[in-house]
Design an enzyme around this catalytic site. Structure first.
Site, PDB file in Angstrom:
ATOM      1  N   HIS A   1      15.581  17.247 -15.104  1.00 47.11           N
ATOM      2  CA  HIS A   1      14.784  16.521 -15.786  1.00 47.11           C
ATOM      3  C   HIS A   1      13.274  16.701 -15.628  1.00 47.11           C
ATOM      4  O   HIS A   1      12.408  15.716 -14.874  1.00 47.11           O
ATOM      5  CB  HIS A   1      14.897  14.894 -15.494  1.00 47.11           C
TER       6      HIS A   1
ATOM      7  N   GLN B   1      20.469   3.815 -14.304  1.00 49.71           N
ATOM      8  CA  GLN B   1      19.959   4.927 -15.497  1.00 49.71           C
ATOM      9  C   GLN B   1      20.067   6.527 -14.698  1.00 49.71           C
ATOM     10  O   GLN B   1      19.704   6.500 -13.540  1.00 49.71           O
ATOM     11  CB  GLN B   1      18.662   4.487 -15.792  1.00 49.71           C
TER      12      GLN B   1
ATOM     13  N   ASP C   1      10.986  10.975 -27.557  1.00 49.79           N
ATOM     14  CA  ASP C   1      11.985  10.991 -26.630  1.00 49.79           C
ATOM     15  C   ASP C   1      12.909  11.539 -27.557  1.00 49.79           C
ATOM     16  O   ASP C   1      13.914  10.797 -28.168  1.00 49.79           O
ATOM     17  CB  ASP C   1      12.574   9.375 -26.302  1.00 49.79           C
TER      18      ASP C   1
ATOM     19  N   GLU D   1      13.663  19.245 -20.623  1.00 49.25           N
ATOM     20  CA  GLU D   1      14.902  18.919 -19.859  1.00 49.25           C
ATOM     21  C   GLU D   1      16.071  19.862 -20.039  1.00 49.25           C
ATOM     22  O   GLU D   1      16.447  19.683 -21.194  1.00 49.25           O
ATOM     23  CB  GLU D   1      15.186  17.573 -19.525  1.00 49.25           C
TER      24      GLU D   1
ATOM     25  N   ARG E   1       9.261   9.573  -8.912  1.00 54.77           N
ATOM     26  CA  ARG E   1       8.578   9.906 -10.503  1.00 54.77           C
ATOM     27  C   ARG E   1       7.761  11.293 -10.336  1.00 54.77           C
ATOM     28  O   ARG E   1       6.849  11.214  -9.853  1.00 54.77           O
ATOM     29  CB  ARG E   1       7.678   8.734 -10.662  1.00 54.77           C
TER      30      ARG E   1
ATOM     31  N   ARG F   1      20.055  11.404  -8.100  1.00 50.11           N
ATOM     32  CA  ARG F   1      18.577  11.264  -7.721  1.00 50.11           C
ATOM     33  C   ARG F   1      18.126  10.140  -6.656  1.00 50.11           C
ATOM     34  O   ARG F   1      17.028  10.097  -6.256  1.00 50.11           O
ATOM     35  CB  ARG F   1      17.503  11.261  -9.242  1.00 50.11           C
TER      36      ARG F   1
HETATM   37  O1  TA6 Z   1      14.609  12.111 -20.470  1.00 49.80           O
HETATM   38  C1  TA6 Z   1      14.336  10.882 -21.188  1.00 49.80           C
HETATM   39  C2  TA6 Z   1      14.575   9.548 -20.495  1.00 49.80           C
HETATM   40  O2  TA6 Z   1      15.918   9.479 -20.842  1.00 49.80           O
HETATM   41  C3  TA6 Z   1      13.699   8.726 -21.540  1.00 49.80           C
HETATM   42  O3  TA6 Z   1      14.590   7.893 -22.214  1.00 49.80           O
HETATM   43  C4  TA6 Z   1      13.184   7.724 -20.417  1.00 49.80           C
HETATM   44  O4  TA6 Z   1      13.968   6.913 -20.209  1.00 49.80           O
HETATM   45  C5  TA6 Z   1      13.009   8.863 -19.473  1.00 49.80           C
HETATM   46  O5  TA6 Z   1      14.021   9.650 -19.462  1.00 49.80           O
HETATM   47  C6  TA6 Z   1      12.586   8.163 -17.626  1.00 49.80           C
HETATM   48  O6  TA6 Z   1      13.858   7.604 -17.423  1.00 49.80           O
HETATM   49  P1  TA6 Z   1      13.613   6.876 -15.977  1.00 49.80           P
HETATM   50  O7  TA6 Z   1      14.820   6.318 -15.482  1.00 49.80           O
HETATM   51  O8  TA6 Z   1      13.339   7.985 -14.871  1.00 49.80           O
HETATM   52  O9  TA6 Z   1      12.381   5.995 -16.042  1.00 49.80           O
END
Ligand code: TA6
Length: 298
Positions: free
Chosen positions: A169, A94, A213, A272, A73, A99
Protein backbone atom coordinates in the site's frame (compact mmCIF):
# COMPACT_ATOMS: atom_id res chain seq x y z
CA UNK A 1 16.36 -10.51 20.13
CA UNK A 2 18.32 -7.67 21.73
CA UNK A 3 19.55 -4.80 19.62
CA UNK A 4 23.17 -5.87 20.13
CA UNK A 5 22.38 -9.41 19.06
CA UNK A 6 20.43 -8.10 16.05
CA UNK A 7 23.37 -5.98 14.92
CA UNK A 8 25.86 -8.75 15.65
CA UNK A 9 23.91 -11.31 13.63
CA UNK A 10 22.31 -9.23 10.88
CA UNK A 11 24.11 -5.87 10.83
CA UNK A 12 26.50 -5.23 7.93
CA UNK A 13 28.90 -2.39 8.83
CA UNK A 14 28.50 0.54 6.47
CA UNK A 15 25.32 -0.96 4.95
CA UNK A 16 22.79 -2.16 7.55
CA UNK A 17 22.38 -1.04 11.14
CA UNK A 18 19.50 -1.65 13.57
CA UNK A 19 18.47 1.05 16.02
CA UNK A 20 15.68 1.43 18.53
CA UNK A 21 13.78 4.70 18.30
CA UNK A 22 12.10 6.73 21.06
CA UNK A 23 8.82 5.05 20.16
CA UNK A 24 10.39 1.77 21.24
CA UNK A 25 10.14 0.51 17.64
CA UNK A 26 13.25 -1.02 16.07
CA UNK A 27 14.29 0.08 12.60
CA UNK A 28 16.77 -1.20 10.03
CA UNK A 29 18.77 1.62 8.43
CA UNK A 30 20.12 0.72 5.02
CA UNK A 31 22.65 2.68 3.00
CA UNK A 32 24.64 1.91 -0.15
CA UNK A 33 25.94 3.53 -3.31
CA UNK A 34 22.38 3.87 -4.66
CA UNK A 35 20.73 5.56 -1.69
CA UNK A 36 19.09 4.75 1.62
CA UNK A 37 16.03 3.15 3.16
CA UNK A 38 14.49 2.61 6.59
CA UNK A 39 12.36 -0.33 7.67
CA UNK A 40 10.30 -0.66 10.85
CA UNK A 41 10.32 -4.20 12.26
CA UNK A 42 6.89 -3.34 13.59
CA UNK A 43 4.66 -3.79 10.59
CA UNK A 44 7.51 -4.93 8.32
CA UNK A 45 7.06 -1.45 6.91
CA UNK A 46 9.46 0.52 4.72
CA UNK A 47 9.14 4.07 6.06
CA UNK A 48 11.79 5.83 3.98
CA UNK A 49 13.42 5.40 0.56
CA UNK A 50 15.66 7.95 -1.10
CA UNK A 51 18.04 7.65 -4.03
CA UNK A 52 21.37 9.43 -3.95
CA UNK A 53 21.06 13.08 -5.02
CA UNK A 54 17.26 12.98 -5.01
CA UNK A 55 14.41 13.81 -2.61
CA UNK A 56 12.64 11.12 -0.56
CA UNK A 57 10.34 8.99 -2.69
CA UNK A 58 7.95 7.77 0.01
CA UNK A 59 5.53 9.96 1.95
CA UNK A 60 5.41 9.54 5.72
CA UNK A 61 2.76 11.34 7.77
CA UNK A 62 4.40 13.68 10.30
CA UNK A 63 1.49 12.71 12.59
CA UNK A 64 1.95 8.97 12.21
CA UNK A 65 1.52 7.12 15.48
CA UNK A 66 4.12 4.56 16.45
CA UNK A 67 1.94 2.63 18.87
CA UNK A 68 1.62 -1.17 19.02
CA UNK A 69 -1.74 -2.18 17.59
CA UNK A 70 -1.95 0.90 15.33
CA UNK A 71 -0.90 1.10 11.71
CA UNK A 72 2.00 3.36 10.78
CA UNK A 73 0.73 6.06 8.38
CA UNK A 74 2.91 6.29 5.31
CA UNK A 75 5.74 4.44 3.59
CA UNK A 76 4.75 0.96 2.42
CA UNK A 77 2.19 -0.71 4.71
CA UNK A 78 1.74 -4.45 4.12
CA UNK A 79 -1.95 -5.31 3.86
CA UNK A 80 -2.43 -9.08 4.47
CA UNK A 81 -4.17 -11.58 4.47
CA UNK A 82 -7.13 -9.43 3.36
CA UNK A 83 -7.50 -6.02 1.76
CA UNK A 84 -9.87 -3.40 3.15
CA UNK A 85 -12.47 -4.42 5.73
CA UNK A 86 -12.58 -8.12 6.60
CA UNK A 87 -15.28 -9.66 4.33
CA UNK A 88 -17.53 -10.81 7.17
CA UNK A 89 -16.00 -10.09 10.59
CA UNK A 90 -16.07 -6.36 11.26
CA UNK A 91 -14.21 -6.85 14.56
CA UNK A 92 -11.08 -7.82 12.62
CA UNK A 93 -8.72 -5.01 11.58
CA UNK A 94 -8.94 -3.17 8.26
CA UNK A 95 -6.24 -4.39 5.84
CA UNK A 96 -5.42 -7.47 7.92
CA UNK A 97 -2.87 -8.10 10.63
CA UNK A 98 0.57 -7.91 9.01
CA UNK A 99 0.94 -4.13 9.34
CA UNK A 100 0.15 -4.29 13.07
CA UNK A 101 2.39 -7.28 13.80
CA UNK A 102 6.02 -7.59 14.75
CA UNK A 103 8.40 -8.99 12.17
CA UNK A 104 11.72 -10.68 12.82
CA UNK A 105 14.83 -10.56 10.67
CA UNK A 106 15.62 -13.88 8.96
CA UNK A 107 18.41 -12.80 6.64
CA UNK A 108 20.47 -9.84 5.48
CA UNK A 109 22.97 -9.81 2.63
CA UNK A 110 25.07 -7.73 0.33
CA UNK A 111 24.44 -8.69 -3.29
CA UNK A 112 26.20 -8.00 -6.54
CA UNK A 113 26.76 -4.33 -7.29
CA UNK A 114 26.41 -3.39 -3.61
CA UNK A 115 22.67 -4.09 -3.55
CA UNK A 116 21.45 -4.67 0.00
CA UNK A 117 18.72 -7.16 0.92
CA UNK A 118 16.79 -7.63 4.15
CA UNK A 119 14.35 -10.52 4.61
CA UNK A 120 11.74 -10.33 7.37
CA UNK A 121 9.18 -12.83 8.68
CA UNK A 122 5.83 -11.91 10.17
CA UNK A 123 5.08 -13.03 13.74
CA UNK A 124 3.82 -16.63 13.32
CA UNK A 125 1.99 -16.57 16.62
CA UNK A 126 -0.06 -13.59 15.39
CA UNK A 127 -0.87 -15.32 12.08
CA UNK A 128 -1.82 -18.55 13.87
CA UNK A 129 -4.49 -16.68 15.82
CA UNK A 130 -6.40 -16.46 12.54
CA UNK A 131 -7.96 -19.91 12.18
CA UNK A 132 -8.12 -19.83 8.37
CA UNK A 133 -4.45 -18.89 8.06
CA UNK A 134 -2.97 -20.91 10.93
CA UNK A 135 0.36 -22.36 9.74
CA UNK A 136 0.64 -19.99 6.76
CA UNK A 137 4.00 -18.19 6.66
CA UNK A 138 4.61 -14.63 5.48
CA UNK A 139 7.99 -13.22 4.48
CA UNK A 140 8.99 -9.89 3.00
CA UNK A 141 12.20 -9.41 1.05
CA UNK A 142 13.34 -5.79 0.59
CA UNK A 143 16.17 -5.03 -1.85
CA UNK A 144 17.79 -1.63 -2.27
CA UNK A 145 19.60 -1.19 -5.55
CA UNK A 146 19.01 1.13 -8.50
CA UNK A 147 15.38 0.53 -7.62
CA UNK A 148 13.63 -0.54 -4.42
CA UNK A 149 12.07 -3.98 -4.75
CA UNK A 150 9.68 -5.68 -2.34
CA UNK A 151 8.67 -9.33 -2.58
CA UNK A 152 5.89 -10.45 -0.23
CA UNK A 153 5.85 -14.25 -0.09
CA UNK A 154 2.89 -16.22 1.29
CA UNK A 155 3.71 -19.90 1.93
CA UNK A 156 0.79 -22.25 2.38
CA UNK A 157 1.99 -24.94 4.79
CA UNK A 158 -1.60 -26.10 5.44
CA UNK A 159 -3.17 -29.25 4.00
CA UNK A 160 -5.91 -27.30 2.28
CA UNK A 161 -6.00 -24.33 -0.09
CA UNK A 162 -6.15 -20.82 1.39
CA UNK A 163 -7.53 -17.52 0.12
CA UNK A 164 -5.29 -14.49 0.39
CA UNK A 165 -5.91 -10.82 -0.34
CA UNK A 166 -3.67 -7.86 0.33
CA UNK A 167 -1.55 -5.08 -1.03
CA UNK A 168 1.75 -3.25 -0.89
CA UNK A 169 0.00 0.00 0.00
CA UNK A 170 2.66 2.45 -1.12
CA UNK A 171 2.48 6.17 -0.27
CA UNK A 172 4.39 8.27 -2.82
CA UNK A 173 5.61 11.72 -1.92
CA UNK A 174 4.62 14.40 -4.46
CA UNK A 175 4.83 18.18 -4.67
CA UNK A 176 1.14 18.80 -5.29
CA UNK A 177 -1.65 16.34 -6.08
CA UNK A 178 -3.19 18.84 -8.52
CA UNK A 179 -0.11 18.56 -10.71
CA UNK A 180 0.53 14.84 -11.04
CA UNK A 181 -0.60 12.23 -13.51
CA UNK A 182 -0.56 8.45 -13.26
CA UNK A 183 -0.15 6.69 -16.61
CA UNK A 184 -0.36 3.01 -17.41
CA UNK A 185 -4.01 2.43 -16.46
CA UNK A 186 -5.51 3.77 -19.68
CA UNK A 187 -8.24 1.57 -21.23
CA UNK A 188 -8.79 -0.42 -18.03
CA UNK A 189 -11.88 -0.84 -15.88
CA UNK A 190 -11.97 0.03 -12.22
CA UNK A 191 -14.28 -0.35 -9.24
CA UNK A 192 -15.05 3.03 -7.71
CA UNK A 193 -15.17 2.56 -3.95
CA UNK A 194 -16.74 6.01 -3.60
CA UNK A 195 -19.65 5.03 -5.83
CA UNK A 196 -20.66 1.67 -4.36
CA UNK A 197 -17.89 -0.11 -6.24
CA UNK A 198 -19.51 0.80 -9.55
CA UNK A 199 -17.52 -0.50 -12.54
CA UNK A 200 -16.12 2.37 -14.63
CA UNK A 201 -13.74 2.81 -17.56
CA UNK A 202 -10.44 4.71 -17.45
CA UNK A 203 -9.74 6.27 -20.82
CA UNK A 204 -6.86 8.63 -20.15
CA UNK A 205 -4.04 8.94 -17.63
CA UNK A 206 -5.35 9.52 -14.11
CA UNK A 207 -5.41 13.08 -12.77
CA UNK A 208 -6.76 13.94 -9.30
CA UNK A 209 -9.50 16.50 -8.74
CA UNK A 210 -11.06 15.06 -5.57
CA UNK A 211 -11.15 12.08 -3.23
CA UNK A 212 -10.07 9.01 -5.18
CA UNK A 213 -10.37 5.36 -4.12
CA UNK A 214 -10.28 2.93 -7.05
CA UNK A 215 -9.43 -0.68 -7.70
CA UNK A 216 -8.17 -1.08 -11.29
CA UNK A 217 -8.92 -4.56 -12.57
CA UNK A 218 -7.09 -7.07 -14.74
CA UNK A 219 -4.01 -4.92 -15.09
CA UNK A 220 -0.39 -6.01 -14.71
CA UNK A 221 0.95 -2.85 -16.29
CA UNK A 222 3.60 -0.58 -14.88
CA UNK A 223 2.34 2.73 -13.55
CA UNK A 224 4.23 5.90 -14.40
CA UNK A 225 3.87 8.66 -11.81
CA UNK A 226 4.73 12.07 -13.26
CA UNK A 227 5.16 14.94 -10.81
CA UNK A 228 4.99 18.01 -13.03
CA UNK A 229 6.20 20.56 -10.45
CA UNK A 230 9.41 18.66 -9.71
CA UNK A 231 9.72 16.96 -13.12
CA UNK A 232 10.27 13.71 -11.27
CA UNK A 233 9.02 10.53 -12.95
CA UNK A 234 8.74 7.20 -11.16
CA UNK A 235 8.08 3.79 -12.65
CA UNK A 236 6.08 1.51 -10.38
CA UNK A 237 6.14 -2.11 -11.53
CA UNK A 238 4.62 -5.18 -9.99
CA UNK A 239 4.34 -8.97 -10.20
CA UNK A 240 1.86 -11.44 -8.79
CA UNK A 241 -0.91 -8.86 -8.94
CA UNK A 242 -3.64 -8.03 -11.47
CA UNK A 243 -5.21 -5.21 -9.43
CA UNK A 244 -3.81 -1.71 -8.91
CA UNK A 245 -5.32 0.54 -6.26
CA UNK A 246 -5.14 4.33 -6.41
CA UNK A 247 -5.98 6.36 -3.31
CA UNK A 248 -6.03 9.96 -2.23
CA UNK A 249 -8.27 10.89 0.74
CA UNK A 250 -8.51 14.56 -0.23
CA UNK A 251 -9.17 17.40 2.24
CA UNK A 252 -12.22 16.35 4.27
CA UNK A 253 -10.85 12.89 5.06
CA UNK A 254 -7.38 14.26 5.78
CA UNK A 255 -8.96 16.50 8.39
CA UNK A 256 -10.86 13.56 9.91
CA UNK A 257 -7.85 11.26 10.31
CA UNK A 258 -5.86 11.89 13.53
CA UNK A 259 -2.63 10.58 12.04
CA UNK A 260 -2.89 12.68 8.87
CA UNK A 261 -2.10 16.42 8.51
CA UNK A 262 -5.01 18.51 7.19
CA UNK A 263 -3.12 19.29 3.99
CA UNK A 264 -1.49 15.87 3.82
CA UNK A 265 -3.55 14.87 0.79
CA UNK A 266 -1.68 17.48 -1.30
CA UNK A 267 1.66 15.74 -0.91
CA UNK A 268 0.88 12.01 -1.25
CA UNK A 269 -0.73 9.53 -3.60
CA UNK A 270 -1.01 5.80 -3.06
CA UNK A 271 -0.26 3.44 -5.93
CA UNK A 272 -0.74 -0.07 -4.61
CA UNK A 273 0.14 -3.49 -5.98
CA UNK A 274 -2.91 -5.38 -4.78
CA UNK A 275 -4.56 -8.79 -4.77
CA UNK A 276 -8.20 -7.97 -4.16
CA UNK A 277 -11.60 -7.87 -5.91
CA UNK A 278 -11.51 -10.58 -8.61
CA UNK A 279 -7.79 -11.10 -7.98
CA UNK A 280 -7.84 -12.63 -4.49
CA UNK A 281 -5.39 -15.54 -4.62
CA UNK A 282 -6.22 -19.18 -3.97
CA UNK A 283 -2.99 -20.85 -2.90
CA UNK A 284 -2.82 -24.65 -2.96
CA UNK A 285 -1.24 -26.69 -0.16
CA UNK A 286 2.55 -26.49 -0.31
CA UNK A 287 2.44 -23.61 -2.80
CA UNK A 288 3.59 -19.99 -2.51
CA UNK A 289 2.40 -16.71 -3.89
CA UNK A 290 4.71 -13.72 -4.34
CA UNK A 291 3.36 -10.17 -4.55
CA UNK A 292 6.07 -7.77 -5.74
CA UNK A 293 6.46 -4.04 -6.30
CA UNK A 294 9.49 -2.21 -7.72
CA UNK A 295 10.01 1.54 -7.61
CA UNK A 296 12.48 3.19 -9.95
CA UNK A 297 13.33 6.73 -10.93
CA UNK A 298 13.18 7.15 -14.73
O1 TA6 B 1 -6.09 1.54 -0.30
C1 TA6 B 1 -7.14 2.39 -0.21
C2 TA6 B 1 -7.86 2.19 1.10
O2 TA6 B 1 -8.42 0.93 1.17
C3 TA6 B 1 -8.90 3.30 1.29
O3 TA6 B 1 -10.19 2.83 1.19
C4 TA6 B 1 -8.58 3.90 2.64
O4 TA6 B 1 -9.29 3.33 3.64
C5 TA6 B 1 -7.09 3.61 2.73
O5 TA6 B 1 -6.94 2.34 2.20
C6 TA6 B 1 -6.45 3.77 4.07
O6 TA6 B 1 -6.82 2.82 4.96
P1 TA6 B 1 -6.29 2.87 6.48
O7 TA6 B 1 -6.87 1.68 7.15
O8 TA6 B 1 -4.79 2.81 6.43
O9 TA6 B 1 -6.76 4.18 7.04
Amino acid sequence: MSLNALNAQYGIPGFIEFKEEESGFTFAYIKNCYGEAEISLYGGQVTHFQLLGDEPILWMSPLSQFIPGRAIRGGIPVCWPWFGPHPNESSLPQHGIARISNWSVVETCLLEGEQVRVILRCDQHKIDQLAKWKGVELELSITLGKELKLDLCTRNRRCEAIMVGGALHTYFRIEDIHHVIVQGLEATHYLDKLDKYKRKFQETGVVFTGETDREYLDTKSDCILKDKLTSRTLKVSKEGSATTVLWNPWQANSEKMADFPDDGFRHMVCIEAAITANDVQIISPGENHILSQSIALI
